[in-house]
Design an enzyme around this catalytic site. Structure first.
Site, PDB file in Angstrom:
ATOM      1  N   HIS A 138      -9.544  89.310 -59.628  1.00 11.28           N
ATOM      2  CA  HIS A 138     -10.407  90.034 -60.548  1.00 11.28           C
ATOM      3  C   HIS A 138     -10.037  89.656 -61.975  1.00 11.28           C
ATOM      4  CE1 HIS A 138     -12.623  93.296 -62.466  1.00 11.28           C
ATOM      5  NE2 HIS A 138     -13.250  93.454 -61.318  1.00 11.28           N
ATOM      6  N   HIS A 139     -11.056  89.455 -62.808  1.00 13.27           N
ATOM      7  CA  HIS A 139     -10.817  88.960 -64.165  1.00 13.27           C
ATOM      8  C   HIS A 139     -10.051  89.961 -65.034  1.00 13.27           C
ATOM      9  CE1 HIS A 139     -11.211  86.067 -67.249  1.00 13.27           C
ATOM     10  NE2 HIS A 139     -12.359  85.556 -66.887  1.00 13.27           N
ATOM     11  N   SER A 140     -10.030  91.222 -64.648  1.00 12.06           N
ATOM     12  CA  SER A 140      -9.296  92.214 -65.435  1.00 12.06           C
ATOM     13  C   SER A 140      -7.789  91.981 -65.386  1.00 12.06           C
ATOM     14  CB  SER A 140      -9.607  93.625 -64.929  1.00 12.06           C
ATOM     15  OG  SER A 140      -9.228  93.774 -63.575  1.00 12.06           O
ATOM     16  N   GLY A 145      -6.296  89.226 -66.057  1.00 10.83           N
ATOM     17  CA  GLY A 145      -5.879  88.335 -67.131  1.00 10.83           C
ATOM     18  C   GLY A 145      -6.959  87.325 -67.448  1.00 10.83           C
TER      19      GLY A 145
END
Length: 486
Positions: free
Chosen positions: A143-145, A147
């Site tokens: 998931h891009h959250s 980093g």
């Protein structure tokens, strides 16, 4: 039991989400990264699980769950990780008719499956399928959250080792910026560099002002030209297609050295040439009134995320995972709007010249810093929903995402598996087209992520990009410019 659970939670480390991570966790902007690693040998699941237990899960983000309690700001909470729950090994028919197509379909299906918020937001799929490029595959979905792309790629490389030396970390090229005189002696030399410094500041201020103005216009009124590449409403919800090609890094460096440019200049030039070929063919096929000359008037831009946090480096990340220590981490980025020049040039080298001029100008601008500060201000004053609306507006008004990440100089192994290539990509944002270039040893991997309802032939686009590099290289060789190479 509830009280015991609460007490246990209070003893673990908690960390609030950064503004950018909150953006990536919003329902309207749910982005994830997929990294495909093609191995030269058959997959060994126990070895990979054992390796992940001693590397990736020691990173705080990969051993934390996202907690979103009512009345509280979202935060990361450390938890016990069972690696087996994050490693997925599907049954694959050994006599599968088209393994390359199976791999594409499998990755495309991953874009339709939401991640389990009750666990750390990552998973690895191990595919024992032999394709034209590899004997087996490890597909990492993150998931891009967790980093930004640059930090996550550095972290992944920190989990690998050189094929030639199983104890050594990969070598990654670092571009060192230098500004100022090579010699401080001499009155006239100092006066000259004073004028250079003043000119640099004036140019920086002017470019930043123009870029901020264009950014504001993009939010309110300015939209890219309608082309066969522009996304339709709801494009982020469509299952994406992922295709890639492997080209020679030596060919890219030959053009770079001959034209006295950077690798990024050449790859952007190749992209402009490839998109020009693709659009020209599309307009001819569809018999639209647009002529080839009118292509030059097309407004086609990319909304590019620029990482504003200093990269910790793979050595620091490897040391952090080995010792379970801390290291600076998170999402901190701004956007820049990068214009693409499309049109059929009689001189193939004109594509890379235009690319260099565009990139050189963007290097002398604080657009990314101001866009980051603006979105943080909107988030603080008006809240997450308003910030998401603005980001989506910028992306909806542009045509594509574009990125280029520097990889290892030599071939590497991932927990005992020598890799033939690495191909990262991203999905979940409202673009119909994402182009990503990843260097690896003597190769460059071109990754195309496409919405098939807008771009039904992403393989053709890959072919156009490959042919464009050949065309540019041929022009360099024809004119003897390759003799400049050192």
């Amino acid at each position: 039991m509830g009280e015991d659970k609460k007490t246990a939670r209070e003893t673990v480390e908690e960390e609030p989400l950064s503004p950018c991570s909150r953006l990536f966790n919003s329902p309207d902007f749910n982005c994830a990264i997929i990294v495909t690693m093609g191995s030269k040998v058959k997959g060994d699941t126990p070895a990979i699980i054992h390796g992940l237990e001693h590397t990736l899960v020691n990173h705080p983000r990969f051993s934390s769950i996202l907690e979103m309690n009512n009345g509280k700001k979202p935060r990361w909470v450390r938890t016990k990780v069972k690696v087996e729950e994050h490693v997925i090994v599907p049954d694959v028919d050994p006599d599968i008719e088209n393994p390359d197509q199976y791999l594409e379909d499998y990755i495309s299906k991953l874009t339709t499956i939401p991640m389990d918020l009750s666990k750390p937001l990552w998973e690895m799929h191990l595919l024992g399928v032999k394709t034209s490029n590899a004997e087996s595959y490890a597909i990492l979905k993150i998931h891009h959250s967790l980093g930004d792309g640059m930090s996550l790629m550095s972290l992944l490389l920190a989990c690998t080792r050189k094929t030639s030396d199983p104890e050594a970390l990969p070598t990654v090229a670092v571009h060192k910026k230098r500004f100022g005189p090579s010699c401080n002696s001499g009155f006239f030399n100092k006066i000259w560099w004073l004028f250079v410094g003043l000119w640099f500041i004036l140019r920086l201020l002017f470019n930043t002002f123009v870029d901020i103005l264009m950014f504001a216009l993009t939010i309110f009124v300015l939209r890219d030209t309608e082309t066969p590449l522009l996304a339709k409403p709801g494009s982020e919800l469509i299952p994406k297609r992922f295709v890639h090609r492997i080209i020679s890094f030596d060919d890219v460096k030959l053009v770079k050295n001959a034209m006295k440019m950077t690798v990024n200049d050449v790859l952007l030039g190749v992209t402009q040439a490839g998109l020009s070929r693709y659009l020209s063919r599309k307009y001819d096929q569809e018999a639209t009134p647009k002529s080839k000359e009118s292509m030059r008037r097309i407004r086609l831009r990319s909304a590019i995320m620029i990482n504003l946090r200093p990269n910790a480096g793979i050595e620091a990340l490897a040391d952090m995972m080995a010792k379970k220590s801390k290291c600076r981490w998170g999402n901190l980025f701004g956007y820049i709007l990068l214009p693409f020049s499309v049109g059929l040039e009689t001189d193939p080298l004109e594509y890379v010249r235009q690319a260099k001029a565009t990139i050189d100008r963007k290097k002398h601008s604080l657009e990314a810093v101001f866009s980051m500060a603006f979105f943080k201000l909107i988030l603080k004053v008006l809240g997450l929903k308003a910030s998401v609306v603005l980001v989506r507006k910028v992306i909806h008004s542009t045509t594509l995402s574009f990125s280029n990440v520097v990889g290892p100089k030599e071939e590497i192994t991932f927990h005992g598996h020598p890799l033939n290539y690495i191909s990262p990509c991203v999905f979940g944002h409202p673009h119909a087209l994402t182009l990503h270039f990843q260097t690896y040893a003597n190769k460059v991997i071109i990754s195309v992520t496409a919405d098939p309802t807008v771009i039904p032939d992403p393989h053709k686009m890959c072919d156009d990009l490959v042919e464009s590099l050949k065309m540019i290289k041929a022009a360099v060789l024809e004119r003897g410019l390759y003799e400049i190479e050192v």
